[in-house]
Write a protein that holds these residues in place. Structure first.
Motif, PDB file in Angstrom:
ATOM      1  N   PHE A 125       0.819  -1.203   0.000  1.00  0.00           N
ATOM      2  CA  PHE A 125       0.000   0.000   0.000  1.00  0.00           C
ATOM      3  C   PHE A 125       0.867   1.272   0.000  1.00  0.00           C
ATOM      4  O   PHE A 125       0.627   2.210  -0.764  1.00  0.00           O
ATOM      5  CB  PHE A 125      -0.921  -0.033   1.228  1.00  0.00           C
ATOM      6  N   ASP A 126       1.910   1.278   0.853  1.00  0.00           N
ATOM      7  CA  ASP A 126       2.799   2.447   0.937  1.00  0.00           C
ATOM      8  C   ASP A 126       3.549   2.658  -0.372  1.00  0.00           C
ATOM      9  O   ASP A 126       3.754   3.784  -0.816  1.00  0.00           O
ATOM     10  CB  ASP A 126       3.825   2.268   2.064  1.00  0.00           C
ATOM     11  N   LEU A 127       3.943   1.538  -0.932  1.00  0.00           N
ATOM     12  CA  LEU A 127       4.700   1.595  -2.184  1.00  0.00           C
ATOM     13  C   LEU A 127       3.846   2.235  -3.291  1.00  0.00           C
ATOM     14  O   LEU A 127       4.308   3.109  -4.029  1.00  0.00           O
ATOM     15  CB  LEU A 127       5.099   0.152  -2.529  1.00  0.00           C
ATOM     16  N   ILE A 128       2.604   1.825  -3.384  1.00  0.00           N
ATOM     17  CA  ILE A 128       1.701   2.370  -4.411  1.00  0.00           C
ATOM     18  C   ILE A 128       1.481   3.865  -4.169  1.00  0.00           C
ATOM     19  O   ILE A 128       1.576   4.688  -5.080  1.00  0.00           O
ATOM     20  CB  ILE A 128       0.357   1.610  -4.410  1.00  0.00           C
ATOM     21  N   GLU A 129       1.198   4.218  -2.907  1.00  0.00           N
ATOM     22  CA  GLU A 129       0.980   5.625  -2.543  1.00  0.00           C
ATOM     23  C   GLU A 129       2.170   6.484  -2.950  1.00  0.00           C
ATOM     24  O   GLU A 129       2.033   7.532  -3.557  1.00  0.00           O
ATOM     25  CB  GLU A 129       0.836   5.754  -1.009  1.00  0.00           C
ATOM     26  N   ARG A 130       3.351   5.974  -2.594  1.00  0.00           N
ATOM     27  CA  ARG A 130       4.540   6.796  -2.745  1.00  0.00           C
ATOM     28  C   ARG A 130       5.019   6.893  -4.195  1.00  0.00           C
ATOM     29  O   ARG A 130       5.421   7.962  -4.635  1.00  0.00           O
ATOM     30  CB  ARG A 130       5.642   6.212  -1.859  1.00  0.00           C
ATOM     31  N   PHE A 131       4.974   5.806  -4.920  1.00  0.00           N
ATOM     32  CA  PHE A 131       5.603   5.821  -6.239  1.00  0.00           C
ATOM     33  C   PHE A 131       4.628   5.893  -7.415  1.00  0.00           C
ATOM     34  O   PHE A 131       5.024   6.233  -8.518  1.00  0.00           O
ATOM     35  CB  PHE A 131       6.507   4.595  -6.404  1.00  0.00           C
ATOM     36  N   PHE A 132       3.366   5.544  -7.180  1.00  0.00           N
ATOM     37  CA  PHE A 132       2.474   5.449  -8.342  1.00  0.00           C
ATOM     38  C   PHE A 132       1.192   6.279  -8.286  1.00  0.00           C
ATOM     39  O   PHE A 132       0.636   6.619  -9.305  1.00  0.00           O
ATOM     40  CB  PHE A 132       2.109   3.976  -8.591  1.00  0.00           C
ATOM     41  N   LYS A 133       0.744   6.617  -7.080  1.00  0.00           N
ATOM     42  CA  LYS A 133      -0.624   7.150  -7.010  1.00  0.00           C
ATOM     43  C   LYS A 133      -0.796   8.526  -7.652  1.00  0.00           C
ATOM     44  O   LYS A 133      -1.709   8.739  -8.425  1.00  0.00           O
ATOM     45  CB  LYS A 133      -1.103   7.193  -5.559  1.00  0.00           C
ATOM     46  N   LEU A 134       0.068   9.453  -7.333  1.00  0.00           N
ATOM     47  CA  LEU A 134      -0.192  10.820  -7.786  1.00  0.00           C
ATOM     48  C   LEU A 134       0.877  11.387  -8.707  1.00  0.00           C
ATOM     49  O   LEU A 134       0.834  12.564  -9.053  1.00  0.00           O
ATOM     50  CB  LEU A 134      -0.357  11.737  -6.555  1.00  0.00           C
ATOM     51  N   GLY A 135       1.822  10.547  -9.103  1.00  0.00           N
ATOM     52  CA  GLY A 135       2.980  11.050  -9.847  1.00  0.00           C
ATOM     53  C   GLY A 135       2.668  11.591 -11.227  1.00  0.00           C
ATOM     54  O   GLY A 135       3.336  12.502 -11.703  1.00  0.00           O
ATOM     55  N   GLY A 136       1.675  11.068 -11.881  1.00  0.00           N
ATOM     56  CA  GLY A 136       1.535  11.376 -13.308  1.00  0.00           C
ATOM     57  C   GLY A 136       0.469  12.387 -13.623  1.00  0.00           C
ATOM     58  O   GLY A 136       0.031  13.157 -12.784  1.00  0.00           O
ATOM     59  N   HIS A 137       0.073  12.348 -14.873  1.00  0.00           N
ATOM     60  CA  HIS A 137      -0.954  13.238 -15.372  1.00  0.00           C
ATOM     61  C   HIS A 137      -2.326  12.804 -14.819  1.00  0.00           C
ATOM     62  O   HIS A 137      -2.598  11.616 -14.691  1.00  0.00           O
ATOM     63  CB  HIS A 137      -0.937  13.126 -16.895  1.00  0.00           C
ATOM     64  N   GLN A 138      -3.159  13.756 -14.466  1.00  0.00           N
ATOM     65  CA  GLN A 138      -4.505  13.426 -13.986  1.00  0.00           C
ATOM     66  C   GLN A 138      -5.509  13.863 -15.058  1.00  0.00           C
ATOM     67  O   GLN A 138      -5.514  15.020 -15.470  1.00  0.00           O
ATOM     68  CB  GLN A 138      -4.813  14.159 -12.659  1.00  0.00           C
ATOM     69  N   ARG A 139      -6.328  12.920 -15.499  1.00  0.00           N
ATOM     70  CA  ARG A 139      -7.266  13.201 -16.587  1.00  0.00           C
ATOM     71  C   ARG A 139      -8.699  13.332 -16.074  1.00  0.00           C
ATOM     72  O   ARG A 139      -9.096  12.646 -15.136  1.00  0.00           O
ATOM     73  CB  ARG A 139      -7.247  12.053 -17.614  1.00  0.00           C
ATOM     74  N   ARG A 140      -9.478  14.139 -16.779  1.00  0.00           N
ATOM     75  CA  ARG A 140     -10.882  14.333 -16.362  1.00  0.00           C
ATOM     76  C   ARG A 140     -11.752  13.126 -16.676  1.00  0.00           C
ATOM     77  O   ARG A 140     -12.819  12.955 -16.093  1.00  0.00           O
ATOM     78  CB  ARG A 140     -11.443  15.584 -17.035  1.00  0.00           C
ATOM     79  N   ASP A 141     -11.316  12.297 -17.618  1.00  0.00           N
ATOM     80  CA  ASP A 141     -12.138  11.129 -17.964  1.00  0.00           C
ATOM     81  C   ASP A 141     -11.882   9.941 -17.034  1.00  0.00           C
ATOM     82  O   ASP A 141     -12.423   8.861 -17.244  1.00  0.00           O
ATOM     83  CB  ASP A 141     -11.953  10.742 -19.440  1.00  0.00           C
ATOM     84  N   VAL A 142     -11.052  10.147 -15.997  1.00  0.00           N
ATOM     85  CA  VAL A 142     -10.853   9.098 -14.988  1.00  0.00           C
ATOM     86  C   VAL A 142     -11.739   9.439 -13.791  1.00  0.00           C
ATOM     87  O   VAL A 142     -11.493  10.401 -13.073  1.00  0.00           O
ATOM     88  CB  VAL A 142      -9.374   8.993 -14.571  1.00  0.00           C
ATOM     89  N   ILE A 143     -12.786   8.634 -13.621  1.00  0.00           N
ATOM     90  CA  ILE A 143     -13.742   8.930 -12.556  1.00  0.00           C
ATOM     91  C   ILE A 143     -13.232   8.364 -11.236  1.00  0.00           C
ATOM     92  O   ILE A 143     -13.250   9.047 -10.219  1.00  0.00           O
ATOM     93  CB  ILE A 143     -15.127   8.366 -12.947  1.00  0.00           C
ATOM     94  N   TYR A 144     -12.748   7.124 -11.256  1.00  0.00           N
ATOM     95  CA  TYR A 144     -12.042   6.540 -10.118  1.00  0.00           C
ATOM     96  C   TYR A 144     -10.767   5.897 -10.620  1.00  0.00           C
ATOM     97  O   TYR A 144     -10.821   5.025 -11.481  1.00  0.00           O
ATOM     98  CB  TYR A 144     -12.908   5.492  -9.401  1.00  0.00           C
ATOM     99  N   GLY A 145      -9.624   6.330 -10.095  1.00  0.00           N
ATOM    100  CA  GLY A 145      -8.338   5.778 -10.523  1.00  0.00           C
ATOM    101  C   GLY A 145      -7.777   4.846  -9.468  1.00  0.00           C
ATOM    102  O   GLY A 145      -8.485   3.981  -8.947  1.00  0.00           O
ATOM    103  N   ILE A 146      -6.495   5.006  -9.154  1.00  0.00           N
ATOM    104  CA  ILE A 146      -5.836   4.135  -8.175  1.00  0.00           C
ATOM    105  C   ILE A 146      -6.491   4.311  -6.805  1.00  0.00           C
ATOM    106  O   ILE A 146      -6.751   5.428  -6.373  1.00  0.00           O
ATOM    107  CB  ILE A 146      -4.336   4.479  -8.086  1.00  0.00           C
TER     108      ILE A 146
END
Ligand code: ADP
Ligand code: MG
Length: 323
Positions: free
Chosen positions: A4-25
């Motif tokens: 869980f920590d690994l996902i939060e830290r390295f993958f959750k918010l790092g990239g581009h955020q799109r409006r067509d993603v209603i629920y992501g990670i």
């Protein structure tokens, strides 16, 4: 580190955020919105350490290439990339490695406004699976099956660089520092031809990306389209860097049979030739006409100086080769 920590830290918010993603990670599945009158294109590719990349490859390059090869598949279908999912199998949770992996993953995805919307993380031998999804207007996807005798055959960029880069990394080929750097970069950081792919929707009759080598991949177009191909090897686009580090016959071998170029091969009917050439003049990537589709079903013929050209090399990379 916990999953869980690994996902939060390295993958959750790092990239581009799109409006067509209603629920992501963060939920059990991602929920996304597909635009009206568009079809969804989906592709998956796995890179396994020791098979698809040398075990000492920098993490950043592993991630970059995993994204690039998937975006290249979407490009070959004329699709505009939107979302990726990542399934990561890791022997250890090395934070430095993950930091570098995450920056490689987000480099291309940010450039193309692609959002990481989910994935899975497991312990095991190092392997990276990415699924990429994108959109293509209804009924306008490019396929392997539309080529017709008389159509012209084009390739983007230059061929054989990635193969030479791999030979340099394996110590099988010597090159000066600058050329070596360029060729290794072409191997580790391929450029998916996303803009070219979407631009070709209306003008190409067939398209494929080169993952296994020009000969192996043009064969897929020929087989799917029920036609043949005549390729003029004198026209193959070879970079100055590749020309400097190998003899001409080796450059041609690499251009024909080495994989990992991730350029597009596409076919164009005579009526669309000038439209395509004008479009490419405004891109910063070349398209070179290397031959023509023929009626010789299933055959790929090579010519040089109007004489038959015999290529003895292997026909691309084959995972389950019986030999
Ligand atoms: P579940 O057990 O329900 O499959 P997980 O604990 O595997 O959920 O994942 C939690 C969330 O994190 C999910 O939204 C999943 O898509 C996401 N996720 C897991 N691994 C990755 C990864 N490597 N990259 C991006 N997202 C991930
Ligand atoms: Mg899980």
């Amino acid at each position: 580190m916990k999953e869980f920590d690994l996902i939060e830290r390295f993958f959750k918010l790092g990239g581009h955020q799109r409006r067509d993603v209603i629920y992501g990670i963060g939920d059990d599945a991602a929920i996304t919105q597909i635009p009206e009158k568009q079809n969804l294109a989906t592709t998956t590719d796995t890179l396994v350490s020791g098979v698809h990349f040398l075990p000492d490859t920098p993490a950043e390059a592993v991630a970059y290439k995993a994204v690039a090869v998937n975006l290249s598949d979407l490009a070959a279908m004329g699709a505009e990339p939107a979302w990726i999912s990542l399934s990561l199998s890791l022997p250890t949770t090395d934070e430095k490695w993950l930091e570098s992996f995450s920056s490689g993953l987000f480099e291309l995805s940010k450039y193309y406004s692609v959002q990481l919307i989910g994935g899975d993380t497991v312990r095991g031998d190092l392997a990276v699976t990415i699924t990429a999804q994108g959109f293509v207007p209804n009924d306008s996807a490019l396929t392997r099956s539309g080529a017709k005798p008389g159509d012209w055959i084009y390739v983007t960029g230059t061929l054989g660089d990635a193969g030479a880069g791999l030979e340099i990394l394996k110590g099988e080929l010597e090159a000066n520092d600058e050329d070596a750097k360029y060729l290794i970069h072409r191997h580790q950081y391929p450029s998916p031809r996303v803009l070219a792919g979407t631009a070709l929707r209306r003008s190409a009759s067939a398209c494929i990306d080169i993952s296994d080598g020009l000969l192996a991949d043009i064969q897929h177009i020929v087989d799917a389209s029920g036609c043949g191909a005549l390729i003029n090897v004198d026209k193959l686009p070879i970079s100055d860097q590749l020309n400097r580090v190998v003899f001409p016959h080796h450059a041609i071998d690499l251009a024909l049979a080495a994989g990992d170029d991730y350029e597009l091969i596409f076919t164009v009917a005579e009526d669309y030739k000038s439209i395509v050439e004008t479009a490419f003049a405004s891109f910063n990537v070349n398209a070179t006409c290397i031959g023509q589709i023929t009626g010789a079903v299933g055959k790929v013929d090579l010519r040089s100086n109007d004489e038959p050209f015999l290529h003895e090399g292997q026909r691309g990379y084959e995972h389950f080769d019986a030999s």
